[in-house]
Design an enzyme around this catalytic site. Sequence first.
Site, short mmCIF file in Angstrom:
data_model
loop_
_atom_site.label_atom_id
_atom_site.label_comp_id
_atom_site.label_asym_id
_atom_site.label_seq_id
_atom_site.Cartn_x
_atom_site.Cartn_y
_atom_site.Cartn_z
N ASP A 1 7.88 -5.39 -1.29
CA ASP A 1 9.39 -5.04 -1.88
C ASP A 1 10.24 -5.44 -1.50
O ASP A 1 11.64 -5.07 -1.96
CB ASP A 1 9.28 -3.50 -0.66
CG ASP A 1 9.50 -2.57 0.07
OD1 ASP A 1 9.98 -4.00 0.78
OD2 ASP A 1 10.13 -2.64 0.48
N GLY B 1 1.19 2.99 7.84
CA GLY B 1 2.31 1.92 9.06
C GLY B 1 2.31 0.53 8.70
O GLY B 1 0.72 -0.23 8.21
N ALA C 1 0.78 -1.29 -0.08
CA ALA C 1 0.37 0.25 0.03
C ALA C 1 0.45 1.63 0.03
O ALA C 1 0.39 2.47 0.00
CB ALA C 1 -0.63 0.05 1.12
N ARG D 1 11.28 7.26 -1.62
CA ARG D 1 12.21 7.30 -1.62
C ARG D 1 12.97 6.64 -3.57
O ARG D 1 13.78 6.69 -3.73
CB ARG D 1 13.47 6.33 -0.24
CG ARG D 1 13.16 6.74 0.60
CD ARG D 1 13.51 6.04 2.07
NE ARG D 1 12.29 5.24 1.79
CZ ARG D 1 12.69 3.65 2.98
NH1 ARG D 1 13.70 3.94 3.53
NH2 ARG D 1 11.45 2.96 3.52
N ASN E 1 15.95 -7.12 10.61
CA ASN E 1 14.70 -7.92 9.82
C ASN E 1 14.35 -7.53 8.97
O ASN E 1 14.24 -6.43 7.78
CB ASN E 1 13.99 -7.05 10.97
CG ASN E 1 12.38 -7.58 10.56
OD1 ASN E 1 11.54 -8.69 9.95
ND2 ASN E 1 11.04 -6.08 10.86
N GLU F 1 13.15 -0.38 15.51
CA GLU F 1 13.35 0.12 13.96
C GLU F 1 14.47 1.06 14.11
O GLU F 1 14.15 1.55 14.83
CB GLU F 1 12.38 1.04 13.50
CG GLU F 1 11.27 0.12 13.16
CD GLU F 1 11.46 -0.69 11.82
OE1 GLU F 1 11.43 -0.10 11.01
OE2 GLU F 1 11.10 -1.59 11.89
N ARG G 1 7.73 -6.25 -36.44
CA ARG G 1 6.47 -6.67 -35.28
C ARG G 1 5.28 -6.83 -35.11
O ARG G 1 5.35 -8.34 -36.14
CB ARG G 1 6.12 -4.98 -36.19
CG ARG G 1 7.15 -3.84 -36.02
CD ARG G 1 6.34 -2.67 -37.31
NE ARG G 1 5.71 -2.00 -36.96
CZ ARG G 1 5.43 -1.11 -37.67
NH1 ARG G 1 5.76 -1.14 -38.71
NH2 ARG G 1 4.12 -0.78 -37.36
N ALA H 1 11.66 -6.59 -62.31
CA ALA H 1 12.63 -6.02 -61.64
C ALA H 1 12.24 -4.18 -61.70
O ALA H 1 11.91 -4.09 -62.53
CB ALA H 1 14.28 -5.56 -61.72
C1 UD1 Z 1 10.11 -2.21 7.08
C2 UD1 Z 1 10.27 -2.74 9.02
C3 UD1 Z 1 11.52 -3.34 9.00
C4 UD1 Z 1 12.09 -4.23 8.09
C5 UD1 Z 1 12.21 -3.90 7.23
C6 UD1 Z 1 12.64 -5.24 5.74
C7 UD1 Z 1 7.85 -1.72 9.62
C8 UD1 Z 1 8.12 -0.52 10.84
N1 UD1 Z 1 9.71 -1.72 9.62
O1 UD1 Z 1 10.82 -1.44 7.33
O2 UD1 Z 1 12.20 -3.40 10.27
O3 UD1 Z 1 14.18 -3.92 8.50
O4 UD1 Z 1 11.21 -3.43 6.36
O5 UD1 Z 1 12.80 -4.34 4.13
O6 UD1 Z 1 7.56 -2.99 9.86
N2 UD1 Z 1 3.57 -0.86 3.36
C9 UD1 Z 1 2.16 -0.44 3.52
N3 UD1 Z 1 0.96 0.46 4.59
C10 UD1 Z 1 1.54 1.08 5.45
C11 UD1 Z 1 3.37 0.87 5.10
C12 UD1 Z 1 3.55 0.42 4.35
O7 UD1 Z 1 1.49 -1.51 3.06
O8 UD1 Z 1 1.42 2.05 5.92
C13 UD1 Z 1 3.76 -1.51 3.19
C14 UD1 Z 1 4.91 -0.82 1.83
O9 UD1 Z 1 4.21 -0.29 0.57
C15 UD1 Z 1 5.90 -1.73 1.54
C16 UD1 Z 1 6.01 -2.32 2.80
O10 UD1 Z 1 4.89 -2.07 3.53
O11 UD1 Z 1 5.76 -2.58 0.43
C17 UD1 Z 1 7.41 -2.03 4.00
O12 UD1 Z 1 7.31 -0.68 4.01
P1 UD1 Z 1 8.73 0.57 3.94
O13 UD1 Z 1 7.71 1.77 4.45
O14 UD1 Z 1 9.18 0.06 2.96
O15 UD1 Z 1 9.03 -0.25 5.47
P2 UD1 Z 1 11.26 -0.37 5.69
O16 UD1 Z 1 11.36 1.54 6.57
O17 UD1 Z 1 11.53 -0.66 4.90
CA CA Z 2 10.93 -1.15 2.82
#
Ligand code: UD1
Ligand code: CA
Length: 446
Positions: free
Chosen positions: A103, A78, A11, A16, A170, A155, A333, A423
């Site tokens: 991701d 979050g 979501a 970044r 993690n 975190e 194509r 030709a």
């Molecule tokens: C997160 C972890 C961290 C871990 C890292 C690994 C948390 C708080 N932190 O950090 O401990 O080391 O991943 O890669 O979990 N997302 C949602 N909804 C939200 C927020 C995020 O769906 O409200 C999804 C994002 O799209 C993404 C994933 O959750 O695919 C992770 O979110 P991201 O913001 O990348 O977390 P990190 O800061 O990398």
């Molecule tokens: Ca991440």
Amino acid sequence: MANLATITLAAGKGTRMKSSLPKVLHQVAGKSMVQHVVDTAGQLTPQHNLVIVGYKADQVKADTDGKIEFVKQEQQLGTGHAVMQAKEELIDFSGVVLVLYGDTPLLTSETLQQLIEQHQTEEAAATILTTKVDDPTGYGRIVRDQSDYVTKIVEEKDTTAEEAKINEINTGICCFESDLLWDCLAKLDTDNAQGEYYLTDVPEILVDQGHSVSALSISDTQQTIGVNTRKHLAEAEQILRQRICNYHLENGVTIIDPANTYIDSEVEIGQDSIIYPFTFLEGKTKLGSEVIIGPQTRIIDSMIGNQVEIKSSTIIDSQIGERSEVGPYAYLRPGSKLSSEVKVGDFVEIKKSEIAKGAKVPHLSYIGDALIGQNTNIGAGTITANYDGQQKHRTVIGDNVFIGSDSTLIAPLRIGDQAITGAGAVVTKDVEADSLVLGVPAEPRD
Ligand code: UD1
Ligand code: CA
């Protein structure tokens, strides 16, 4: 194996990445990151394969397929809040809930399997997938007590100087007992550096309640890369490409220089094929066996038969039959269909045309909206003039036809079997079988 539900978090916006495309839709080896993750989850045949969508949800939904269910997270508060959104869907579900991040495209299903097995053997309330890295920047740190038991995840932005030095991180992948998960999520707060509901606070809550939290630490750190930036994306791309090349090498394909060969994850290649450098095999391309491809060739979503040879060419959405030869510098194509033993040579463009067995278009031609019969030879410089400025028209050429060099074939046009054009002929009218036409405009001759 116990009942399993997977939840993939997808979501977030991915600030970044500096992109208008949602982060999880960025591609790695020709497939979006979230698609990689849900496909890997799918290999575990979960009862529920849920994807949490939010930022540009419609776009993520439209571009992700499989046996999956989407759940909307209206506001991205979050990772803990994201998982909470699945509660309603899973209200009747009892078993293991595996949370994946959209991701982390390089994870394998074997690793997930191992995580779930350990979770069950140790009868843990939660089991976290961790790994040790040289540079833990950006990741949550795994905090353990003197007896090595996991006590919590911190975190990065909330670490003490001491905790920041911990290099066990993690990965984000974690499984939970469903019966305990929802209660813990309800206890989360936003009292942290980012003001978010962290999923990573759940382990500490479980430990405080007297439950055990287990961790599986894997040595293959590459699998767990979480892509947050374009730099990470490029790293993930390189690792996955290497993995894909290794897979084909193990299956009996020769890849002259894997570092300079770009094969998408769903491409299939038959045994004893040889791939020369600077070749891109993309999308759902399928190559038969004993094919020779490259150097410098790009093939997208195409089917290539056995023993075909393609040099320095671009092939899009087309089919090429057995023992055909293409290139150098040909451009096929979409909608081009070459039968077997066809030759398409240098500087030839083919569009939406069918070429029958043994026919040849050896040099410098444009063939569009045409049908070319068996063993017909198209002379150098031949053009199908298929467009009158308003509409496209078809050219139908029979079997064993000889089209003289530099013929211009003004469509719509039919040329009968065994006919010959001289030709430089500009052919404006249909040509009967077994006849010869010459000149501008071309007229029949005996
Ligand atoms: C997160 C972890 C961290 C871990 C890292 C690994 C948390 C708080 N932190 O950090 O401990 O080391 O991943 O890669 O979990 N997302 C949602 N909804 C939200 C927020 C995020 O769906 O409200 C999804 C994002 O799209 C993404 C994933 O959750 O695919 C992770 O979110 P991201 O913001 O990348 O977390 P990190 O800061 O990398
Ligand atoms: Ca991440």
